[in-house]
Design a protein around this motif. Structure first.
Motif, PDB file in Angstrom:
ATOM      1  N   LEU A  17       0.823  -1.219   0.000  1.00 48.44           N
ATOM      2  CA  LEU A  17       0.000   0.000   0.000  1.00 48.44           C
ATOM      3  C   LEU A  17       0.856   1.267   0.000  1.00 48.44           C
ATOM      4  CD1 LEU A  17      -2.832  -1.120   2.427  1.00 48.44           C
ATOM      5  CD2 LEU A  17      -2.681  -1.367  -0.051  1.00 48.44           C
ATOM      6  N   ASP A  18       2.117   1.125   0.358  1.00 51.29           N
ATOM      7  CA  ASP A  18       2.990   2.306   0.298  1.00 51.29           C
ATOM      8  C   ASP A  18       3.374   2.618  -1.149  1.00 51.29           C
ATOM      9  OD1 ASP A  18       2.893   2.282   3.046  1.00 51.29           O
ATOM     10  OD2 ASP A  18       4.689   1.030   3.220  1.00 51.29           O
ATOM     11  N   LYS A  19       3.253   1.619  -2.008  1.00 51.34           N
ATOM     12  CA  LYS A  19       3.582   1.840  -3.424  1.00 51.34           C
ATOM     13  C   LYS A  19       2.347   2.167  -4.251  1.00 51.34           C
ATOM     14  CE  LYS A  19       7.755  -0.927  -3.803  1.00 51.34           C
ATOM     15  NZ  LYS A  19       8.391  -2.094  -4.414  1.00 51.34           N
ATOM     16  N   CYS A  20       1.211   1.651  -3.829  1.00 49.08           N
ATOM     17  CA  CYS A  20      -0.005   1.838  -4.631  1.00 49.08           C
ATOM     18  C   CYS A  20      -0.315   3.319  -4.766  1.00 49.08           C
ATOM     19  CB  CYS A  20      -1.179   1.117  -3.986  1.00 49.08           C
ATOM     20  SG  CYS A  20      -2.738   1.470  -4.833  1.00 49.08           S
ATOM     21  N   THR A  21      -0.596   3.714  -5.996  1.00 48.39           N
ATOM     22  CA  THR A  21      -0.859   5.118  -6.282  1.00 48.39           C
ATOM     23  C   THR A  21      -2.337   5.385  -6.483  1.00 48.39           C
ATOM     24  OG1 THR A  21      -0.726   4.727  -8.648  1.00 48.39           O
ATOM     25  CG2 THR A  21       1.333   5.221  -7.521  1.00 48.39           C
ATOM     26  N   GLY A  22      -3.142   4.349  -6.426  1.00 53.03           N
ATOM     27  CA  GLY A  22      -4.567   4.541  -6.682  1.00 53.03           C
ATOM     28  C   GLY A  22      -4.868   4.822  -8.139  1.00 53.03           C
ATOM     29  N   CYS A  23      -3.964   4.408  -9.026  1.00 50.16           N
ATOM     30  CA  CYS A  23      -4.108   4.809 -10.427  1.00 50.16           C
ATOM     31  C   CYS A  23      -5.240   4.096 -11.152  1.00 50.16           C
ATOM     32  CB  CYS A  23      -2.804   4.563 -11.171  1.00 50.16           C
ATOM     33  SG  CYS A  23      -2.453   2.818 -11.432  1.00 50.16           S
ATOM     34  N   GLY A  24      -5.620   2.926 -10.683  1.00 50.80           N
ATOM     35  CA  GLY A  24      -6.746   2.235 -11.318  1.00 50.80           C
ATOM     36  C   GLY A  24      -6.365   1.316 -12.477  1.00 50.80           C
ATOM     37  N   SER A  25      -5.080   1.175 -12.772  1.00 47.92           N
ATOM     38  CA  SER A  25      -4.687   0.262 -13.859  1.00 47.92           C
ATOM     39  C   SER A  25      -5.136  -1.165 -13.575  1.00 47.92           C
ATOM     40  CB  SER A  25      -3.161   0.241 -14.020  1.00 47.92           C
ATOM     41  OG  SER A  25      -2.728   1.344 -14.729  1.00 47.92           O
ATOM     42  N   TYR A  70      -4.529   4.166  -0.652  1.00 49.33           N
ATOM     43  CA  TYR A  70      -5.413   3.414  -1.534  1.00 49.33           C
ATOM     44  C   TYR A  70      -5.269   1.932  -1.247  1.00 49.33           C
ATOM     45  CZ  TYR A  70      -6.425   7.637  -4.059  1.00 49.33           C
ATOM     46  OH  TYR A  70      -6.871   8.895  -4.381  1.00 49.33           O
ATOM     47  N   LEU A  71      -6.392   1.255  -1.221  1.00 49.94           N
ATOM     48  CA  LEU A  71      -6.365  -0.169  -0.905  1.00 49.94           C
ATOM     49  C   LEU A  71      -7.110  -0.952  -1.986  1.00 49.94           C
ATOM     50  CD1 LEU A  71      -6.604  -1.855   2.465  1.00 49.94           C
ATOM     51  CD2 LEU A  71      -8.219  -2.596   0.734  1.00 49.94           C
ATOM     52  N   CYS A 196       0.042  -3.432 -12.960  1.00 47.26           N
ATOM     53  CA  CYS A 196       0.324  -2.374 -11.981  1.00 47.26           C
ATOM     54  C   CYS A 196       1.621  -1.645 -12.313  1.00 47.26           C
ATOM     55  CB  CYS A 196       0.420  -2.948 -10.578  1.00 47.26           C
ATOM     56  SG  CYS A 196       0.849  -1.672  -9.374  1.00 47.26           S
ATOM     57  N   PRO A 197       1.529  -0.362 -12.660  1.00 48.42           N
ATOM     58  CA  PRO A 197       2.730   0.377 -13.043  1.00 48.42           C
ATOM     59  C   PRO A 197       3.664   0.613 -11.861  1.00 48.42           C
ATOM     60  CG  PRO A 197       0.718   1.645 -13.527  1.00 48.42           C
ATOM     61  CD  PRO A 197       0.320   0.463 -12.702  1.00 48.42           C
ATOM     62  N   ALA A 198       3.118   0.531 -10.667  1.00 47.89           N
ATOM     63  CA  ALA A 198       3.956   0.792  -9.497  1.00 47.89           C
ATOM     64  C   ALA A 198       4.580  -0.489  -8.963  1.00 47.89           C
ATOM     65  CB  ALA A 198       3.123   1.466  -8.408  1.00 47.89           C
TER      66      ALA A 198
ATOM     67  N   GLY B  90       4.499  -2.473 -16.814  1.00 49.04           N
ATOM     68  CA  GLY B  90       3.236  -1.858 -16.417  1.00 49.04           C
ATOM     69  C   GLY B  90       2.641  -1.002 -17.525  1.00 49.04           C
ATOM     70  N   LEU B  93      -4.093   2.862 -17.011  1.00 44.67           N
ATOM     71  CA  LEU B  93      -5.447   2.381 -17.329  1.00 44.67           C
ATOM     72  C   LEU B  93      -5.911   2.827 -18.713  1.00 44.67           C
ATOM     73  CD1 LEU B  93      -8.075   4.370 -15.211  1.00 44.67           C
ATOM     74  CD2 LEU B  93      -5.809   5.184 -15.744  1.00 44.67           C
ATOM     75  N   ILE B 216       2.535  10.958  -9.682  1.00 46.50           N
ATOM     76  CA  ILE B 216       1.717   9.766  -9.908  1.00 46.50           C
ATOM     77  C   ILE B 216       0.305  10.166 -10.307  1.00 46.50           C
ATOM     78  CG2 ILE B 216       3.065   8.178  -8.500  1.00 46.50           C
ATOM     79  CD1 ILE B 216       1.121   8.609  -6.228  1.00 46.50           C
ATOM     80  N   VAL B 223       3.808   6.051 -16.586  1.00 46.31           N
ATOM     81  CA  VAL B 223       4.181   4.757 -16.025  1.00 46.31           C
ATOM     82  C   VAL B 223       5.617   4.790 -15.525  1.00 46.31           C
ATOM     83  CG1 VAL B 223       4.493   2.319 -16.544  1.00 46.31           C
ATOM     84  CG2 VAL B 223       2.492   3.537 -17.407  1.00 46.31           C
ATOM     85  N   PHE B 226       5.563   6.389 -12.229  1.00 45.22           N
ATOM     86  CA  PHE B 226       5.067   5.486 -11.180  1.00 45.22           C
ATOM     87  C   PHE B 226       6.190   4.572 -10.703  1.00 45.22           C
ATOM     88  CE2 PHE B 226       0.307   5.185 -12.452  1.00 45.22           C
ATOM     89  CZ  PHE B 226       0.187   6.532 -12.226  1.00 45.22           C
ATOM     90  N   LYS B 227       6.927   4.074 -11.677  1.00 37.84           N
ATOM     91  CA  LYS B 227       7.984   3.115 -11.334  1.00 37.84           C
ATOM     92  C   LYS B 227       9.062   3.796 -10.490  1.00 37.84           C
ATOM     93  CE  LYS B 227       7.781  -0.615 -14.669  1.00 37.84           C
ATOM     94  NZ  LYS B 227       6.581  -1.066 -14.052  1.00 37.84           N
ATOM     95  N   ALA B 230       7.706   4.369  -7.073  1.00 45.72           N
ATOM     96  CA  ALA B 230       7.585   3.154  -6.264  1.00 45.72           C
ATOM     97  C   ALA B 230       8.949   2.692  -5.780  1.00 45.72           C
ATOM     98  CB  ALA B 230       6.901   2.060  -7.069  1.00 45.72           C
ATOM     99  N   MET B 591      -5.368  10.697 -12.264  1.00 44.45           N
ATOM    100  CA  MET B 591      -4.830   9.715 -13.203  1.00 44.45           C
ATOM    101  C   MET B 591      -5.924   8.994 -13.981  1.00 44.45           C
ATOM    102  SD  MET B 591      -2.080   8.639 -14.400  1.00 44.45           S
ATOM    103  CE  MET B 591      -2.092   7.542 -15.818  1.00 44.45           C
ATOM    104  N   ARG B 592      -7.093   8.876 -13.381  1.00 45.01           N
ATOM    105  CA  ARG B 592      -8.133   8.063 -14.034  1.00 45.01           C
ATOM    106  C   ARG B 592      -8.891   8.836 -15.108  1.00 45.01           C
ATOM    107  NH1 ARG B 592     -10.460   4.748  -8.794  1.00 45.01           N
ATOM    108  NH2 ARG B 592      -8.440   4.358  -7.845  1.00 45.01           N
TER     109      ARG B 592
END
Ligand SMILES: Nc1nc2c(c(=O)[nH]1)N[C@H]1C(S)=C(S)[C@@H](COP(=O)(O)OP(=O)(O)OC[C@H]3O[C@@H](n4cnc5c(=O)[nH]c(N)nc54)[C@H](O)[C@@H]3O)O[C@H]1N2
Ligand SMILES: Nc1nc2c(c(=O)[nH]1)N[C@H]1C(S)=C(S)[C@@H](COP(=O)(O)OP(=O)(O)OC[C@H]3O[C@@H](n4cnc5c(=O)[nH]c(N)nc54)[C@H](O)[C@@H]3O)O[C@H]1N2
Ligand code: SF4
Ligand code: SF4
Ligand code: SF4
Ligand code: SF4
Ligand code: SF4
Lengths: 286, 709, 418
Positions: A17-25, A70-71, A196-198, B90, B93, B216, B223, B226-227, B230, B591-592
């Motif tokens: 969850l520290d990496k998740c950006t909530g991007c929705g991919s 984001y979860l 997931c891009p992250a 990656g 979306l 992000i 992408v 994002f990488k 992360a 982003m969405r």
């Protein structure tokens, strides 16, 4: 017996969850991989089919101390109490239209058998199950992107994340053709993981010590001494599961360095968290 | 047989019993359930052979490598391409949902000609000859400069063909809309000299100080961003995010520093003041500043000292001091600019002020720092053949420095300024501030030609629409840009046969050129765009066609770079928001939702939270302290000097008090019920504010008021 | 006009009056039928249910009619097994009410499921672990039993009874009815329980989950008990309504008092069990899952503590007390208040066990979900009520439902019609 156990897979996920950006991919990758339909208004999230749903959670503090995380929530592929395969949803389905795969740990959903009683939805505390209130409809021509690997669902049945089971089948088939007994870690990865891009999602076999999920989670082989229904608790202090105390035994684990995030994963009485937070499986009790 | 009551009842019961025990009932029951499993209106995907083709996504400046899964001829899934130098696996979306653009039945399916208020389908031959005839008229009247053009970007061979066309036609009036890349180039031009661009080594920096850059949220090459973000966790690198709102980037950062909107430049200069005062700068680097830093330093200490800027920016002076110090003392710091996605309105003062932080700490062209490098050049076109009309036309002054000035001029003039307009891959009627005025200007242009895949807001204003392939159907070179710390060119490939009667935009322009004959036609002697591409990329074609990607440069640029901070030393004014209400409306990049002219795909819209879009209403974010009298999720009327919108309210503790946030990318009004007529286009509510000196539209927001509806 | 069909010696309103009454209720029925077809042909998008409210108004109605229909099995059990003979004077009516309730329940289920044509998969692909499987089997079997129990009464129609075969059949069926009543009681005991189990086994839903005995959670036993307790209240209530509408006394007071007394004691014992269950759940079960009681009754605009107090005290303790105390039980007004409260109480319990479960957030970051049914749901829920009224009206008119009717109403000798 022991051999049998070693052979069975237990596919699971860790989401950082520290990496998740909530991007929705992950959500979109899932929808396009699994032929999930869409409709004109999807802003009522209570009737919007998203096998993978990304929740936004806040720490509840006011400006400027607010924090959000984001979860992403796929189906948790619960093992049920004691991890015996009686997931909340599987045990209630009257028509065996959702089932527990003892060889994979994956909770399946058989659309052509489901008759739409929705008991499983009521039983799932994660809201991971979705009902087809409408006929799935694609604008003219768009059905051309539908994948033959996953059948579109008809109106009136429940659907949910399958851990991209068809990818497992494909990997298994390939291994079989190649004359191998088993699949490699990278051969079976879910569509959300690869999208997931992250790189926030890690997927693999929780039973296989060589797999990254196992190494991150370090699942406790013994039941939790505080609650015998809980099996496979993580021995990593930063890893938690959603609503672990209910004894659903999810195979989706979450990772965060932030304490408030880990706390948000479950419900605690006042003062309880401070006592529980340092408890990481049976070994931490030794 | 006598039918009495008894035998009748007996017979009836017998019949019922008979049917009940016969297999008829069971058979019907079974059949009906099987029928429900095969409802003819639920599609059954056609099976076929599986194959994968790699290509490049060009929906945004990201230029990600993609892998397209096909069943027979049909693409069924887009995924990120593992091993690609930009995104390595990656994808975002929008790219993943790319096939929803390909198969969209609301695409422009054939060339269209405006007929009153409707469009009628015409053939490509007719469309090209109509365009050519109109253009010939313009040339014959000896005013070739009255053909204007707008493109989304100035990169790659298709843009180059458009420019070539304008040159040989004789019009200097070709424009691009503001992009992160154009903003980077403008910054580089101001500080380091023309012909260069700036990139950020985010993958290696150990302290990223971001002035609102949505790292992000879709900034740069998403992408890739994002990488890099992360990987901070493993690298123990820090990210400090400066912006009025707890964006996803701010939430993901190690520290969020809320700042009053529009004062980022002031904050950056205050930090420069700290670095200069505390002598934390890199003396070797500063020694090379052209004209030195004394003048700038004097200005900063006098006007931009942290104590003076605390009130202006809303950041405590001790915090300004601490953060500037941390930044200067970090091993590999980098300051990143370009608020949000970095593509919308930006102030040059802000861009340059932030970049000056990089220059002061001496991280230019160092690992983890900011890279200053020449603009990517790999195209080799043959010389243009120019007739006298062209040579004369090119000597005429441009109608404006930037596109929005041209539109202003058109609206102000009583005589036509522009006789014909080409719009390629751009949607100014949606993306530019004061979108209504842009529509008005287009209405005044006698002949508008749109090269578009969709009947978007701008295409709807056109007289002729030339439908073009989506990125899934076309061949094209896609150079990386947007602050990426490496320079690569990817090849977009036609992984799907054209679904409709569309063409590659390169072919469309070649056909128009050929129809015009003479020197123009001579400059476009290729058989097709595909041939053209191969011939103009001699250095990289082999890599492109074989690997799908050609790496032009990688690693840290070498050579010394000139630094000149005189722009700042002259103390340009900070841009103020239009209007005098007490609240400030700012755009939110999410982003969405794509902020560019293309609407989001149905899948992307589906992922949008109900705290951003509810039903057909935009939901605005506002701090509970500011939202006196407004209810969470209740309706409100939002008013700015440009207009009014009915919105819903999301009480959000992550928003700075005094600020209202509204997402960009909603409020499209073309014919697609899944993505259009949802919410408000924020560009209708914000008007342009031109920054004196740079000429850029720098409206970071607008003053607004909000009341219960 | 239809006098040939009317039981001998019984006085009924004129046929046109009867027909108008039926037509009015029939219109409501047709409205419900229209909504039902909408749901079948257009799908469940006609409802306001959603992925949070997978179970909603219908399932409540289903559980509620089954609970109040419990009067049939319980009265049958008392009459045939425990040989409480006075109850023969109300058993026919109890059976008819039961038949209406159970046929309604099955109809509602047929509308409620997303794939009605596959409903039988519940039998074909049965999952023995599912409470709903248990419900489906017991419900269907018990409905068959109720039908069998109902048939003799139909055969007693004046015209039908003239056919010697039916006459003898009715007679013989009465003779073996004890076996069916026993089977019915057993089946009903189980499916009432399994319906309770439906909620209690949902260990993912702390508001619903209960510990229990063997494979059954406490809600299993509580549901059976409450159906037995409150079902007779409903039988008495409908009898009272029928008496009011027909303007006749149909059941003797001693029968009513007896059933009310039994119901009172059942309610009282049930409510003690329910209170113990609630206290155990609130102090042991949910704290172990990290919840406080207040979590389930605050922070939303509908579900407050009022619902708990109304269900347990006002509609449980109070009717129980009123019915076990002789003086209040035999006071017609207080008795009526008690049986009305009782019926509300059991319906409220089923509401809580269906809808509040869905409304309560479980994940710490989730929020309360409230729902308002669509008109289609309401129409289809009223449909069985209209159907019930019509069936009672018809059976009352043409069948000898109340054996004490003639005795209680001095009637002129009936005229022969043929
Ligand atoms: N999600 C999902 N689930 C599905 C399906 C789906 O499409 N999607 N398909 C369904 C269908 S149609 C089927 S048929 C089932 C198949 O489901 P299973 O019957 O479980 O099929 P397999 O896993 O292929 O084979 C079972 C086992 O047989 C072993 N085996 C192979 N040969 C022999 C032999 O000669 N002797 C013995 N003793 N063992 C042998 C294999 O090693 C394997 O462990 O899956 C069903 N489940
Ligand atoms: N490689 C490989 N081959 C196998 C097997 C394997 O495991 N691997 N298993 C073997 C076995 S056991 C079996 S049973 C067969 C199964 O082989 P198939 O019968 O081919 O099974 P599927 O590929 O699961 O489904 C076939 C098609 O039915 C469509 N479909 C899904 N639902 C519906 C529906 O409701 N109506 C209609 N009309 N179409 C629908 C799906 O989209 C898909 O295109 O494969 C056999 N062959
Ligand atoms: S794709 Fe990855 S980063 Fe994006 S929302 Fe999903 S898990 Fe988070
Ligand atoms: S998350 Fe829900 S649907 Fe998935 S296995 Fe668990 S209970 Fe079942
Ligand atoms: S809705 Fe379908 S899967 Fe869920 S419990 Fe009912 S039959 Fe089983
Ligand atoms: S595992 Fe597959 S089915 Fe599940 S959420 Fe991810 S992409 Fe969707
Ligand atoms: S980031 Fe841009 S280039 Fe990459 S997949 Fe998304 S839209 Fe395409």
């Amino acid at each position: 017996m022991k051999q049998e156990n070693n052979k069975a897979h237990k596919f699971g996920m860790v989401i950082d969850l520290d990496k998740c950006t909530g991007c929705g991919s992950c959500m979109v990758s899932c929808m396009s991989e699994n032929n999930v339909p869409f409709k004109e208004d999807e802003s009522n999230k209570k009737d919007s089919i998203t096998w993978m749903r990304v929740y936004k959670i806040t720490n509840g503090k006011s400006f400027p101390d607010t924090e959000i995380v984001y979860l992403p929530r796929p189906c948790q592929h619960c093992g049920g109490k004691g991890d015996h395969g009686h997931s909340p949803c599987v045990s209630v389905c009257p028509a065996t239209a959702t089932d527990y795969g003892y060889d994979t740990g994956i909770v399946s959903q058989i659309y052509t058998r489901c008759f739409g009683c929705r008991y499983c939805m009521g039983a799932c505390p994660y809201h991971a199950r979705y009902f087809n209130w409408w006929d799935p409809k694609w604008p003219e021509g768009m059905e051309n992107y539908l994948s033959p690997n996953v059948s579109p669902r008809m109106r009136g049945v429940v659907e949910k994340c399958s851990f991209c089971y068809h990818r497992y089948q494909a990997a298994r088939d390939k291994a079989y053709v190649d004359g191998r007994d088993d699949i490699e870690e990278q051969e079976y990865q879910t569509a959300c993981t690869t999208a997931c891009p992250a790189g926030a999602i890690v997927f693999g076999d929780l039973n296989n010590p060589a797999h990254a999920v196992h190494q991150i989670v370090k699942p406790d082989p013994h039941p939790d001494p505080r609650n015998k229904h809980i099996v496979g608790k993580s021995r990593n202090p930063n890893v938690f599961r959603l609503l672990e105390r209910l004894g659903t035994n999810p195979k989706v684990y979450y990772l965060s360095e932030r304490e408030w995030v880990r706390k948000a994963g479950d419900n605690y009485l006042e003062g309880e968290w401070d006592e529980i937070k340092n408890h990481h499986g049976s070994s931490s009790h030794d | 047989m006598k039918v009495d009551r008894r035998s009748f009842l007996g017979l009836g019961l017998g019949a019922v019993a008979g049917i009940a025990v016969s297999p008829v009932g069971i058979k019907l029951t079974d059949d009906s359930s099987i029928w429900t499993q095969n409802w003819p209106w639920t599609p059954v995907p056609v099976d076929g052979e599986v194959s994968y083709e790699s290509s490049v996504c060009s929906l945004c400046p990201g230029s990600c490598g993609i892998s397209v899964r096909k069943i027979g001829d049909r693409p069924v899934k887009i995924e990120g391409l593992a091993g690609h130098p930009i995104n390595d696996g990656g994808a975002c979306l929008h790219g993943i949902a790319g096939l929803q653009y390909l198969y969209d039945p609301s695409r422009v399916k054939t060339p269209l000609k405006k007929n009153g208020n409707t469009f009628e389908a015409i053939s490509w031959e007719d469309a090209i000859s109509l365009v050519a005839a109109k253009l010939a008229d313009i040339r014959n009247s000896n005013a070739p400069e009255r053909l204007a053009g707008i493109m989304d970007k100035d990169l790659g061979s298709v843009s180059a063909l458009f420019k070539r066309f304008f040159n040989t036609f004789g019009s200097p009036n070709i424009y691009t809309l503001p992009t992160l890349e154009s903003n980077l180039q403008a910054t580089a031009a101001t500080v380091h000299g023309k012909g260069q661009t700036i990139a950020f080594d985010l993958e290696n920096a150990d302290f990223v100080l971001s002035f609102g850059a949505g790292l992000i949220e879709g900034w740069g090459s998403p992408v890739n961003g994002f990488k890099a973000n992360a990987s901070r966790k493993e690298r123990h690198a820090k990210l400090y995010q400066i912006e009025p709102r707890l964006s996803n980037t701010a939430a993901n950062a190690d520290k969020w520093i809320p700042v009053k909107p529009g004062t980022e430049a002031d904050l950056a200069l205050a930090m420069c003041a700290v670095i200069l005062k505390k002598k934390l700068f890199d003396s070797k680097a500063v020694a090379n500043f052209k004209g030195g830093v004394n003048k700038l330093n004097a200005l900063l200490q006098k006007t931009y000292a942290p104590s003076k800027m605390a009130e202006t920016t809303g950041v405590k002076s001790s915090d300004i001091d601490t953060i500037a110090t941390l930044f200067a003392k970090a091993k590999m710091p980098v300051a990143v600019f370009g608020k949000g996605r970095g593509d919308g309105a930006q102030s040059l003062k802000e861009l340059v002020a932030v970049h000056t932080l990089n220059c002061l700490v001496g991280n230019i062209n160092k690992k983890g720092g900011a890279f200053v490098q020449p603009e990517t050049a790999y195209l080799e076109f043959p010389a243009e053949s120019m007739d006298s009309i062209a040579t004369d036309g090119l000597t005429k002054a441009k109608a404006g420095r930037y596109a929005h000035q041209v539109f202003e001029k058109i609206n102000a003039a009583s005589q036509p300024v522009v006789e014909a307009l080409f719009v390629y891959n751009a949607n100014p009627c949606y993306t530019l501030h004061g979108a209504d005025n842009i529509k008005k200007a287009l209405g005044k242009i006698p002949f508008v030609v749109s090269f578009s895949s969709f009947l978007d807001e701008t295409a709807k204003q056109a007289d002729i629409i030339l439908p073009i392939h989506t990125f899934v159907e076309r061949l094209e070179d896609v150079p990386s840009c947007a602050g990426l710390a490496k320079s690569v060119v990817g090849l977009t490939k036609p992984v799907s046969p054209p679904i409709f009667d569309t063409k590659n935009p390169g072919d469309a322009i070649i056909l128009i050129a050929k129809a015009l004959e003479g020197d123009i036609a001579q400059s476009f002697e290729w058989d097709s765009y595909d041939d053209c591409l191969e011939s103009v990329t001699p250095g990289i074609w082999d890599d492109l066609s074989e690997e799908g990607v050609a790496v032009i440069s990688e690693g840290i640029p070498t050579g010394s770079v000139a630094v000149n901070v005189s722009f700042l030393a002259d103390n340009p004014a900070t841009v103020q928001a239009q209007g005098d209400d007490s609240l400030t409306l700012i755009p939110i990049d999410n982003m969405r939702l794509p902020s560019a002219g293309t609407a989001a795909s149905p899948f992307a819209v589906k992922t949008v939270s109900d705290t951003i879009l509810k039903g057909t209403d935009s939901v605005v974010e506002i701090n509970p302290l500011t939202a006196r009298g407004l209810e969470d999720r209740g309706y409100a009327t939002l008013t700015t000097p440009m207009g009014t919108a009915r919105v819903r309210v999301n009480l959000n503790e992550g928003m700075m008090p005094g600020v209202i946030g509204m997402v960009e990318g909603l409020g499209h009004d073309f014919d697609n019920k899944y993505v259009s007529n949802k919410g408000t286009n924020i560009n209708d509510l914000i008007g342009p504010v031109i920054e004196s000196g740079s000429g850029l539209d720098a409206a970071f927001g607008i003053k607004a008021k909000i009341s219960k509806a | 006009m239809d006098s040939a069909l009317i039981p001998e010696g019984a006085k009924r309103c004129s046929f046109p009056k009867f027909a108008i009454g039926i037509a009015i209720v029939g219109a409501v029925l047709l409205w419900g039928v229209y909504a039902m077809f909408l749901c079948w042909f257009k799908g469940l998008n006609q409802t306001n249910m959603n992925d949070y409210y997978g179970f909603a108004l219908w399932i409540w109605a289903d559980l509620a009619v089954i609970a109040v229909g419990g009067g049939a099995f319980f009265t049958g059990l008392l009459k045939y097994i425990f040989k409480v003979d006075e109850l023969k004077n109300i058993i026919n009516f109890a059976v008819i009410i039961g038949f209406i309730c159970y046929s309604s329940a099955l109809l509602i289920l047929a509308i409620d499921i997303g794939q009605p044509l596959r409903g039988w998969f519940i039998f074909w692909h049965a999952n023995v672990h599912s409470m709903l499987t248990e419900v489906a089997f017991c419900l269907s079997c018990y409905f068959a039993v109720l039908t069998i129990e109902f048939i003799p009464n139909i055969l007693e129609n004046r015209q039908v009874n003239r056919v010697p075969f039916f006459h003898h059949l009715a007679h013989n069926m009465h003779g073996v009815m004890a076996i069916f009543a026993a089977t019915g009681a057993f089946l009903s005991f189980f499916h009432q329980g399994s319906l309770g189990g439906v909620a209690g086994v949902m260990f993912g839903r702390p508001f619903a989950v209960r510990e229990g005995l063997l494979i059954w959670p406490w809600t299993f036993f509580l549901f059976t008990w409450s159906a037995a307790a409150f079902g007779p209240c409903f039988t008495l209530l409908v009898a009272k309504i029928t008496e009011t509408i027909t303007g006749k006394k149909l059941v003797k007071d001693n029968v009513v008092h007896l059933l009310a007394k039994i119901s009172g004691w059942m309610i009282t014992t049930y409510i003690i069990a329910k209170i113990i269950d609630t206290i155990y759940w609130a102090t042991v079960t949910i704290p172990s899952l990290g919840f406080k009681l207040s979590h389930f009754y605050t922070n939303n605009s509908f579900y407050g503590y009022w619902i708990l107090i109304t269900e347990v005290v006002l509609c449980g303790v109070v009717p129980g007390a009123l019915l076990i105390i002789k003086s209040t039980r035999e006071n017609p007004t207080l008795r009526l208040i008690a049986i009305v409260l009782g019926v509300i109480g059991v319906c409220l319990n089923r509401w809580v066990m269906v809808l509040q479960i869905m409304a309560v957030p479980v994940m710490s970051f989730d929020t309360w979900a409230l729902y308002i049914p669509s008109w289609q749901e309401i129409a289809t829920t009223i449909l069985p009520v209209a159907y019930g009224i019509i069936l009672i009206a018809i059976t009352y008119r043409y069948l000898p439902v109340f054996p004490q009717e003639q005795e209680l109403n001095s009637i002129e000798p009936a005229t022969e019609a043929e």
